[in-house]
Scaffold this motif. Sequence first.
Motif, mmCIF file in Angstrom:
data_model
loop_
_atom_site.group_PDB
_atom_site.id
_atom_site.type_symbol
_atom_site.label_atom_id
_atom_site.label_comp_id
_atom_site.label_asym_id
_atom_site.label_seq_id
_atom_site.Cartn_x
_atom_site.Cartn_y
_atom_site.Cartn_z
ATOM 1 N N TYR A 36 50.507 36.155 35.230
ATOM 2 C CA TYR A 36 49.209 35.972 35.355
ATOM 3 C C TYR A 36 48.440 36.581 34.364
ATOM 4 C CZ TYR A 36 45.194 35.007 38.269
ATOM 5 O OH TYR A 36 43.750 34.353 38.896
ATOM 6 N N ALA A 39 43.315 40.346 34.152
ATOM 7 C CA ALA A 39 42.069 40.280 34.995
ATOM 8 C C ALA A 39 41.848 41.720 35.738
ATOM 9 C CB ALA A 39 42.380 39.249 36.078
ATOM 10 N N THR A 40 40.511 41.604 36.061
ATOM 11 C CA THR A 40 40.274 42.866 36.606
ATOM 12 C C THR A 40 40.123 42.521 38.299
ATOM 13 O OG1 THR A 40 38.692 43.634 35.130
ATOM 14 C CG2 THR A 40 38.235 44.341 37.212
ATOM 15 N N TRP A 41 40.806 42.950 39.341
ATOM 16 C CA TRP A 41 41.026 42.734 40.354
ATOM 17 C C TRP A 41 40.122 43.584 41.365
ATOM 18 C CZ3 TRP A 41 43.993 38.648 41.853
ATOM 19 C CH2 TRP A 41 44.784 38.350 40.762
ATOM 20 N N GLY A 46 46.208 42.987 42.701
ATOM 21 C CA GLY A 46 46.431 42.082 41.728
ATOM 22 C C GLY A 46 47.659 41.741 41.666
ATOM 23 N N ILE A 89 44.105 32.936 45.801
ATOM 24 C CA ILE A 89 43.370 34.019 44.658
ATOM 25 C C ILE A 89 42.119 33.333 44.314
ATOM 26 C CG2 ILE A 89 43.453 34.963 42.241
ATOM 27 C CD1 ILE A 89 46.661 34.735 42.552
ATOM 28 N N GLN A 91 39.533 33.489 41.531
ATOM 29 C CA GLN A 91 39.280 33.801 40.263
ATOM 30 C C GLN A 91 38.031 33.598 39.754
ATOM 31 O OE1 GLN A 91 41.896 35.381 37.608
ATOM 32 N NE2 GLN A 91 39.762 35.624 36.922
ATOM 33 N N ALA A 118 39.897 37.931 41.569
ATOM 34 C CA ALA A 118 40.049 38.611 40.271
ATOM 35 C C ALA A 118 38.686 37.977 39.681
ATOM 36 C CB ALA A 118 41.194 37.919 39.739
ATOM 37 N N ASP A 120 37.398 38.055 35.267
ATOM 38 C CA ASP A 120 37.760 38.234 33.927
ATOM 39 C C ASP A 120 36.797 38.139 32.708
ATOM 40 O OD1 ASP A 120 37.971 35.609 33.586
ATOM 41 O OD2 ASP A 120 39.941 35.561 32.441
#
Length: 188
Positions: A36, A39-41, A46, A89, A91, A118, A120
């Motif tokens: 994956y 990313a900032t969870w 995450g 998820i 995103q 998440a 990003d």
Amino acid sequence: MKKILLICAVALTAAQTLSAQKLYSFLDVGEPVNQYPAATWLKGNGITAFDQDKTYLIELWATWCKPCIKSMPHMSALAAKFKDKITFISQGVWESDTAKVRQFIADNPAFFANNLVAFDGEKDKSPFDRHWLKPSGTFGIPRTFLIRNNKIVWITNPFDLTEEHLQLLVEGKLTVDQAKAIVQKNKS
């Protein structure tokens, strides 16, 4: 001899760096996925890699995307129904204001009740955009990726996704032809 070894070491390091930067050069149905993107969870623990024994649904959205927001109640209902069978998820993509995204999540907790969330960042600059969206030919959102056994099973619009699709996904029986047939049946 030392010069040749040094050149080989530099070349090997450069090749490893380039391959690490590009997770996937092409993503479509049937393609294997293992990692994956960074990313900032914002909600939940995450992931960095997909578990072979789990089924995943990745929903792409942004705070400015009206169709994304319109699809969220539908996706939330699916997440509630399949929360013990599918890892959902949410995103966030294609925006740079993390505070705005956090506030949107806080203002709409029902949309994210059963999801990992998440974020990003900006288009063309974020790992998810570079490593998933561009390789999959995704140029618009909302978009949904279904993953089972570390392979992409279907990439679709979340409005077309139904409980029937997800049940077949969980059972390991969903194919693109079946998915499209269900969409056609529901449009009739």
